[in-house]
Design a protein around this motif. Structure first.
Motif: not given
Length: 130
Positions: A2-5, A8-11
């Motif tokens: 979840x942290x990686x997704x 990725x969405x924020x970036x």
């Protein structure tokens, strides 16, 4: 995961926001973009209205000269048929006009009350009938 997704969405959203601001138009140049839009369109409309009558008259005179020039053409066998007369509006069917049947690659045209048989490959005049 979840942290990686979420990272990725924020970036990706930050990247999209920065690209939109970079693509914004700049209004501080000397080409008149800093003026209000209604002033630009009014000046353009005034210029267009001033010259529209003059342009219309020039166009009409040019068209009249062209028509006169085309009417003065001398039709002779062997000459090339002007492109202006090669349109469908000048084409004639030999059955309707009691003309001899045109052979392959030939077409009858009616121009200035003359019937003209033209070779469609080379656009040369083959025969003239009144």
């Amino acid at each position: 995961m979840k942290k990686i997704l979420s990272i990725l969405a924020i970036s990706l959203s930050a990247l999209m926001a920065s690209s939109l601001t970079a693509a914004a138009p700049h209004h501080n140049d000397d080409r008149g973009f800093d003026k209000p839009r209604h002033e630009q369109s009014r000046k353009h409309r005034e210029y267009r209205e001033e010259n529209s009558d003059e342009r219309f008259e020039k166009r009409r005179m040019r068209e009249e000269r062209g028509v006169q020039r085309l009417q003065q053409l001398k039709w002779q066998e062997g000459y090339v048929m002007p492109q202006h007369y090669r349109g469908n509006s000048y084409k004639v069917d030999s059955k309707d006009s009691s003309l001899p049947k045109a052979s392959r690659n030939e077409q009858w045209y009616k121009v200035n009350n003359n019937y003209i048989l033209v070779n469609t490959d080379s656009n040369t005049i083959i025969r003239i009938a009144n």
